[in-house]
Design an enzyme around this catalytic site. Structure first.
Site, PDB file in Angstrom:
ATOM      1  N   SER A  17      34.920  20.567 -30.258  1.00  0.00           N
ATOM      2  CA  SER A  17      35.219  20.960 -31.636  1.00  0.00           C
ATOM      3  C   SER A  17      36.190  22.129 -31.693  1.00  0.00           C
ATOM      4  O   SER A  17      37.137  22.132 -32.484  1.00  0.00           O
ATOM      5  CB  SER A  17      33.930  21.348 -32.365  1.00  0.00           C
ATOM      6  OG  SER A  17      32.988  20.307 -32.364  1.00  0.00           O
ATOM      7  N   THR A  68      31.727  15.993 -34.885  1.00  0.00           N
ATOM      8  CA  THR A  68      32.620  16.923 -35.549  1.00  0.00           C
ATOM      9  C   THR A  68      33.287  16.276 -36.763  1.00  0.00           C
ATOM     10  O   THR A  68      33.444  16.903 -37.810  1.00  0.00           O
ATOM     11  CB  THR A  68      33.691  17.414 -34.561  1.00  0.00           C
ATOM     12  OG1 THR A  68      33.045  18.032 -33.448  1.00  0.00           O
ATOM     13  CG2 THR A  68      34.647  18.400 -35.208  1.00  0.00           C
ATOM     14  N   THR A  70      27.800  15.435 -23.577  1.00  0.00           N
ATOM     15  CA  THR A  70      27.578  16.631 -24.380  1.00  0.00           C
ATOM     16  C   THR A  70      26.157  17.126 -24.167  1.00  0.00           C
ATOM     17  O   THR A  70      25.251  16.907 -24.973  1.00  0.00           O
ATOM     18  CB  THR A  70      27.867  16.355 -25.866  1.00  0.00           C
ATOM     19  OG1 THR A  70      29.190  15.821 -25.985  1.00  0.00           O
ATOM     20  CG2 THR A  70      27.800  17.635 -26.684  1.00  0.00           C
ATOM     21  N   ILE A 113      36.087  17.208 -24.279  1.00  0.00           N
ATOM     22  CA  ILE A 113      36.168  16.842 -25.693  1.00  0.00           C
ATOM     23  C   ILE A 113      35.380  17.892 -26.459  1.00  0.00           C
ATOM     24  O   ILE A 113      34.195  18.090 -26.178  1.00  0.00           O
ATOM     25  CB  ILE A 113      35.595  15.437 -25.966  1.00  0.00           C
ATOM     26  CG1 ILE A 113      36.373  14.380 -25.186  1.00  0.00           C
ATOM     27  CG2 ILE A 113      35.607  15.132 -27.466  1.00  0.00           C
ATOM     28  CD1 ILE A 113      35.784  12.980 -25.302  1.00  0.00           C
ATOM     29  N   LYS A 140      31.075  10.456 -22.570  1.00  0.00           N
ATOM     30  CA  LYS A 140      31.322  11.757 -23.201  1.00  0.00           C
ATOM     31  C   LYS A 140      30.010  12.506 -23.038  1.00  0.00           C
ATOM     32  O   LYS A 140      29.015  12.201 -23.695  1.00  0.00           O
ATOM     33  CB  LYS A 140      31.684  11.609 -24.668  1.00  0.00           C
ATOM     34  CG  LYS A 140      31.902  12.940 -25.392  1.00  0.00           C
ATOM     35  CD  LYS A 140      32.160  12.724 -26.876  1.00  0.00           C
ATOM     36  CE  LYS A 140      32.499  14.016 -27.616  1.00  0.00           C
ATOM     37  NZ  LYS A 140      31.386  14.962 -27.702  1.00  0.00           N
ATOM     38  N   GLY A 185      31.611  17.929 -22.672  1.00  0.00           N
ATOM     39  CA  GLY A 185      31.558  18.095 -24.120  1.00  0.00           C
ATOM     40  C   GLY A 185      30.940  19.380 -24.617  1.00  0.00           C
ATOM     41  O   GLY A 185      30.534  19.451 -25.774  1.00  0.00           O
ATOM     42  N   ASP A 234      31.999  23.179 -25.075  1.00  0.00           N
ATOM     43  CA  ASP A 234      33.173  24.056 -25.004  1.00  0.00           C
ATOM     44  C   ASP A 234      32.895  25.371 -24.281  1.00  0.00           C
ATOM     45  O   ASP A 234      33.727  25.841 -23.500  1.00  0.00           O
ATOM     46  CB  ASP A 234      33.680  24.369 -26.411  1.00  0.00           C
ATOM     47  CG  ASP A 234      34.002  23.125 -27.225  1.00  0.00           C
ATOM     48  OD1 ASP A 234      33.689  22.012 -26.771  1.00  0.00           O
ATOM     49  OD2 ASP A 234      34.551  23.273 -28.325  1.00  0.00           O
ATOM     50  N   GLU A 235      31.732  25.965 -24.566  1.00  0.00           N
ATOM     51  CA  GLU A 235      31.446  27.285 -24.008  1.00  0.00           C
ATOM     52  C   GLU A 235      31.089  27.250 -22.525  1.00  0.00           C
ATOM     53  O   GLU A 235      30.873  28.297 -21.911  1.00  0.00           O
ATOM     54  CB  GLU A 235      30.356  28.004 -24.812  1.00  0.00           C
ATOM     55  CG  GLU A 235      29.072  27.231 -24.983  1.00  0.00           C
ATOM     56  CD  GLU A 235      29.047  26.407 -26.262  1.00  0.00           C
ATOM     57  OE1 GLU A 235      28.217  26.712 -27.127  1.00  0.00           O
ATOM     58  OE2 GLU A 235      29.827  25.451 -26.375  1.00  0.00           O
ATOM     59  N   TYR A 281      28.527   8.012 -25.593  1.00  0.00           N
ATOM     60  CA  TYR A 281      28.477   9.391 -26.069  1.00  0.00           C
ATOM     61  C   TYR A 281      27.049   9.910 -25.907  1.00  0.00           C
ATOM     62  O   TYR A 281      26.167   9.603 -26.707  1.00  0.00           O
ATOM     63  CB  TYR A 281      28.929   9.417 -27.527  1.00  0.00           C
ATOM     64  CG  TYR A 281      28.980  10.775 -28.202  1.00  0.00           C
ATOM     65  CD1 TYR A 281      28.709  11.966 -27.533  1.00  0.00           C
ATOM     66  CD2 TYR A 281      29.320  10.858 -29.556  1.00  0.00           C
ATOM     67  CE1 TYR A 281      28.766  13.184 -28.181  1.00  0.00           C
ATOM     68  CE2 TYR A 281      29.384  12.071 -30.223  1.00  0.00           C
ATOM     69  CZ  TYR A 281      29.102  13.228 -29.527  1.00  0.00           C
ATOM     70  OH  TYR A 281      29.157  14.439 -30.172  1.00  0.00           O
TER      71      TYR A 281
END
Length: 310
Positions: free
Chosen positions: A213, A49, A171, A211, A169, A194, A196-197, A139
């Site tokens: 954006s 990000t 994602t 974590i 992290k 990681g 969001d949705e 990450y």
């Protein structure tokens, strides 16, 4: 090494740029004040990000220093130090420790792909060794690094080789792998979500932190998801997660990070556009984005009900 367990919403922060595309350090204190007011519990600096891979190493050091200084230990600052040059990554890690960052994190090199767990462990051991006094979170973002190595196996072998390996992290969208990593060795590792949705699914699986954006622009929305989940009101939590998905789909009609920066600009934050190859939205795209956000009631998702600036 200081141990840590991350919790709550950690904003993957943006790097402010001016109209000429240069880093705008003077905008960082305002960004930090805004994020603190929204209730985030940590900052993740110079990640995907924050365009870490589009910045020079000197710029990354300057941005990390500015965020650490502006945050003033109110919340943890995690500095992402991954680089295609492992030597550069080590130097960035050393700098993060020297300026008082709380945590370091790193992607793996992505041009020459990391082929197996043993090579990933050796590579991350060298990077983490640049800041031996700080917790290190690998990450894991296979969509960008091209490295889809099993994270459970990495944690087991990395835990033996990397003294300051604290966790991940994570994602990716594999909740089963995420849960497996959380439960390894009686919960030894701190694994942070990681995507969001899918926050609600991660909470149900055991996540303690995320974590992301979109925590930059809608932290109150995600706080509602967490609050409803903790109260056992799954229907309400699902409602707010649905609103998050609706918001992300609206933003996703445009180049994502330029659109996110446009929204922050609407909030009065001087973050500019993105570095090439991402660029920035045109005036027409920005107008269309504003209309799309208004159509889904974006302002209603903000606890403070902040209006979009013209």
């Amino acid at each position: 090494m200081t141990t840590t367990t991350l919790s709550g919403l950690i904003a993957a922060t943006y790097t402010p740029l001016n109209d000429g595309g240069d880093v705008n350090l003077s905008a960082i204190p305002q960004m930090v004040d805004y994020l603190l007011s929204q209730g985030v519990s940590g900052l993740y600096v110079c990640g995907s990000t924050g365009e870490g891979m589009s910045l020079t190493s000197d710029e990354r050091r300057a941005v990390a220093s500015a965020y650490v200084e502006a945050t003033a230990k109110h919340i943890p600052v995690i500095v992402q130090v991954g680089h295609n040059s492992v030597h550069e990554a080590c130097q960035l890690a050393e700098h993060a420790q020297a300026i008082g960052a709380d945590v370091i994190s790193a992607t793996c090199p992505s041009y020459f792909k990391v082929a197996d767990v043993a090579m990933l462990v050796e590579t991350m051991a060298e990077v983490a060794g640049g800041a031996p006094d700080l917790p290190f979170y690998y990450y894991h973002i296979p969509a960008l690094t091209g490295s889809a190595i099993d994270m459970g196996e990495f944690l087991l072998k990395g835990g033996e080789r990397i003294p300051n390996l604290a966790g991940l992290k994570y994602t990716d969208t594999k909740l089963f792998e995420f849960q497996h990593c959380l439960e390894l060795q009686d919960g030894r590792f701190d694994v942070v979500w990681g995507c969001d949705e899918m926050l609600l699914g991660a909470l149900a699986t055991g996540a303690r932190a995320g974590i992301g954006s979109t925590y930059n622009i809608a932290a109150p929305l995600y706080r509602r998801i967490i609050e409803a989940f903790n109260q056992g009101d799954i229907e309400r939590a699902r409602h707010w997660q649905s609103r998050s998905i609706e918001m992300i789909r609206a933003i996703g009609r445009y180049p994502f990070h330029p659109a996110m920066k446009a929204i922050l600009e609407m909030r009065g934050l001087s973050v500019g556009g993105c570095r090439l190859p991402q660029g920035r939205l045109s005036m027409a795209e920005t107008k269309s984005l504003r209309a799309d956000l208004e159509a889904i009631g974006f302002n209603e998702l903000q606890a403070a009900n902040l209006p979009l600036a013209e």
